[in-house]
Design an enzyme around this catalytic site. Structure first.
Site, PDB file in Angstrom:
ATOM      1  N   LYS A  16      12.738  79.719  10.074  1.00  0.00           N
ATOM      2  CA  LYS A  16      12.340  79.425   8.691  1.00  0.00           C
ATOM      3  C   LYS A  16      10.974  80.022   8.392  1.00  0.00           C
ATOM      4  O   LYS A  16      10.172  80.292   9.299  1.00  0.00           O
ATOM      5  CB  LYS A  16      12.312  77.920   8.418  1.00  0.00           C
ATOM      6  N   ASP A 143      10.619  69.380  11.314  1.00  0.00           N
ATOM      7  CA  ASP A 143      11.334  70.562  10.816  1.00  0.00           C
ATOM      8  C   ASP A 143      12.828  70.540  11.144  1.00  0.00           C
ATOM      9  O   ASP A 143      13.575  71.390  10.654  1.00  0.00           O
ATOM     10  CB  ASP A 143      10.763  71.839  11.469  1.00  0.00           C
TER      11      ASP A 143
HETATM   12  C1  LIG Z   1       3.874  73.248  10.321  1.00  0.00           C
HETATM   13  C2  LIG Z   1       5.373  73.174  10.106  1.00  0.00           C
HETATM   14  C3  LIG Z   1       5.693  73.607   8.663  1.00  0.00           C
HETATM   15  O1  LIG Z   1       7.089  73.651   8.450  1.00  0.00           O
HETATM   16  O2  LIG Z   1       6.146  74.023  10.963  1.00  0.00           O
HETATM   17  P1  LIG Z   1       5.754  74.985  12.208  1.00  0.00           P
HETATM   18  O3  LIG Z   1       4.725  75.935  11.742  1.00  0.00           O
HETATM   19  O4  LIG Z   1       5.296  74.117  13.328  1.00  0.00           O
HETATM   20  O5  LIG Z   1       7.037  75.705  12.554  1.00  0.00           O
HETATM   21  C4  LIG Z   1       5.895  71.733  10.339  1.00  0.00           C
HETATM   22  O6  LIG Z   1       5.238  70.825   9.496  1.00  0.00           O
HETATM   23  C5  LIG Z   1       5.770  71.256  11.769  1.00  0.00           C
HETATM   24  O7  LIG Z   1       6.950  70.601  12.083  1.00  0.00           O
HETATM   25  P2  LIG Z   1       7.345  70.308  13.614  1.00  0.00           P
HETATM   26  O8  LIG Z   1       6.983  71.479  14.468  1.00  0.00           O
HETATM   27  O9  LIG Z   1       8.753  69.801  13.616  1.00  0.00           O
HETATM   28  O10 LIG Z   1       6.308  69.179  13.947  1.00  0.00           O
HETATM   29  P3  LIG Z   1       6.458  67.754  14.681  1.00  0.00           P
HETATM   30  O11 LIG Z   1       7.036  68.003  16.032  1.00  0.00           O
HETATM   31  O12 LIG Z   1       7.103  66.764  13.791  1.00  0.00           O
HETATM   32  O13 LIG Z   1       4.931  67.361  14.819  1.00  0.00           O
HETATM   33  C6  LIG Z   1       4.063  67.988  15.738  1.00  0.00           C
HETATM   34  C7  LIG Z   1       2.638  67.645  15.352  1.00  0.00           C
HETATM   35  O14 LIG Z   1       2.253  68.415  14.189  1.00  0.00           O
HETATM   36  C8  LIG Z   1       1.438  67.648  13.320  1.00  0.00           C
HETATM   37  N1  LIG Z   1       2.120  67.453  12.030  1.00  0.00           N
HETATM   38  C9  LIG Z   1       3.423  67.791  11.866  1.00  0.00           C
HETATM   39  C10 LIG Z   1       4.044  67.605  10.637  1.00  0.00           C
HETATM   40  C11 LIG Z   1       3.293  67.034   9.585  1.00  0.00           C
HETATM   41  N2  LIG Z   1       3.824  66.811   8.392  1.00  0.00           N
HETATM   42  N3  LIG Z   1       1.995  66.704   9.776  1.00  0.00           N
HETATM   43  C12 LIG Z   1       1.398  66.919  10.980  1.00  0.00           C
HETATM   44  O15 LIG Z   1       0.207  66.631  11.125  1.00  0.00           O
HETATM   45  C13 LIG Z   1       1.191  66.318  14.048  1.00  0.00           C
HETATM   46  O16 LIG Z   1       0.014  66.479  14.801  1.00  0.00           O
HETATM   47  C14 LIG Z   1       2.414  66.196  14.946  1.00  0.00           C
HETATM   48  O17 LIG Z   1       2.166  65.390  16.085  1.00  0.00           O
END
Ligand SMILES: C[C@@](CO)(OP(=O)(O)O)[C@H](O)COP(=O)(O)OP(=O)(O)OC[C@H]1O[C@@H](n2ccc(N)nc2=O)[C@H](O)[C@@H]1O
Ligand SMILES: Nc1ncnc2c1ncn2[C@@H]1O[C@H](COP(=O)(O)OP(=O)(O)O)[C@@H](O)[C@H]1O
Length: 311
Positions: A16, A143
């Site tokens: 994504k 995600d």
């Molecule tokens: C930033 C995003 C944007 O789509 O994606 P990625 O760049 O990682 O792919 C997501 O919010 C990542 O989602 P995901 O990778 O599933 O995160 P999670 O396992 O739920 O959370 C990992 C950590 O990221 C932080 N976290 C995540 C989601 C959120 N809304 N707020 C947060 O602060 C927290 O510190 C949490 O402990």
């Protein structure tokens, strides 16, 4: 005598990009309130599940050696969760073919977790509904529900509450994959630090972007792409500024850090333009490698049948 060899269930799951990622304040539970528009891209992972004596995980692909093969892997957690629900042992071998960069801000682990939920629901004939799968997905990661759904969707809460968005036509992307990864919690923490020290600009609402999606016009969409995590990713990896500049210089309509980075995603006017931009970027020495992708594509879906085969 014919022996019956169980055939794997094979599932394809998308990566994504966040077209719009507005990060609100830190909540008491350690997550940030988000308003994001996800788009599922054709760059994906393939996950196959097959009955075995015990639970095991195998990973293939360029980034395989940095992916855990134990309970640290989201697919392991997904299998244990569904096995507990079904009251059975998680006796399955899970093989992941990684196309999605690891720790790249493209939801690779989430894609694999979503694929495992879909695959085991079929293999174990659990008949779980879409809503039930969503519940397991949200427990596995913010995600993961989007990796199940795919397409284009608005995510709220910590990103797990989804509403589909109307998106006309296919958009063409070039992805610049970086040498290392960036840890998602570290990038959120860096944004909190930048916000405590100053007042980095915050994105407004995604209404104009959603309107642009309904027109299907990449040139209208390009200037509306935005990511509050970009300043934090650039602060942790300043070299990404060069990558972003190089993609636009190569002819992309716009470039953005994908989610928490460090992958940079470049929106291009059409498929041919994406191929040209990717070739130029590959030669510019500003990233590990490049990929061309398009979106939106569907969420995690079975690409073979759960039939038993005789060999
Ligand atoms: C930033 C995003 C944007 O789509 O994606 P990625 O760049 O990682 O792919 C997501 O919010 C990542 O989602 P995901 O990778 O599933 O995160 P999670 O396992 O739920 O959370 C990992 C950590 O990221 C932080 N976290 C995540 C989601 C959120 N809304 N707020 C947060 O602060 C927290 O510190 C949490 O402990
Ligand atoms: N199936 C998986 N594929 C990739 N990484 C995984 C997986 N399961 C767990 N991980 C762990 O999750 C971390 C984040 O990986 P990933 O989901 O690819 O990135 P992002 O959160 O940036 O989208 C990795 O560094 C790895 O330790």
């Amino acid at each position: 005598m014919l022996s019956v060899v169980p055939r794997p269930v094979v599932v394809r799951a998308p990566s994504k990009v966040n077209l719009h990622l507005a990060v609100g304040d830190l909540r008491d539970d350690g997550y940030h309130e988000l308003k994001t528009v996800f788009q599922a891209l054709s760059l994906g992972d393939t996950v196959s599940v097959v009955p075995a004596e015990t639970l095991s995980v195998k990973v293939r692909g360029e980034d395989a050696r940095v992916v855990p093969t134990d309970s640290g892997n989201l697919v392991w957690q997904a299998a244990e969760m569904l096995a507990a629900e079904a009251g059975r042992r998680p006796d399955v071998e899970i093989a992941i073919d990684k196309g999605i960069p690891v720790a790249g801000g493209m939801a690779g682990g989430s894609a694999d977790a979503a694929a495992t939920l879909v695959g085991l629901n079929a293999l174990w004939q659990l008949d779980l509904s879409r809503e039930e799968l969503d519940g397991f997905a949200a427990k596995l990661g913010s995600d993961v529900p989007f990796s199940l759904h795919g397409g284009t969707a608005v995510g709220t809460g910590r990103g797990e509450r989804l509403l589909p968005v109307l998106s006309r036509s296919t958009f063409h992307w070039v992805l610049a994959l970086a040498k290392g990864g960036l840890s998602t919690p570290t990038v959120f923490r860096e944004l909190d630090r930048l916000r405590a020290d100053g007042n980095p600009p915050r994105l407004g609402g995604p209404e104009d972007l959603m309107h642009a999606l309904t027109t299907g016009d990449a040139a209208t969409l390009a200037p509306l792409l935005g990511n509050d995590l970009q300043s934090a990713a650039l602060s942790l990896n300043p070299g990404l500024r060069r990558t972003l500049r190089a993609g636009v210089a190569a002819g992309a309509l716009a470039g953005i850090v994908s989610g928490s980075g460090p992958t940079c995603a470049f929106l291009c006017a059409e498929a041919d333009a994406a191929v040209r931009v990717s070739a130029e970027l590959a030669g510019a020495g500003v990233c590990r490698t490049v990929r061309v992708a398009s979106g939106p594509v569907p969420g995690a879906r079975i690409i073979n049948d759960a039939a038993e085969g005789s060999h």
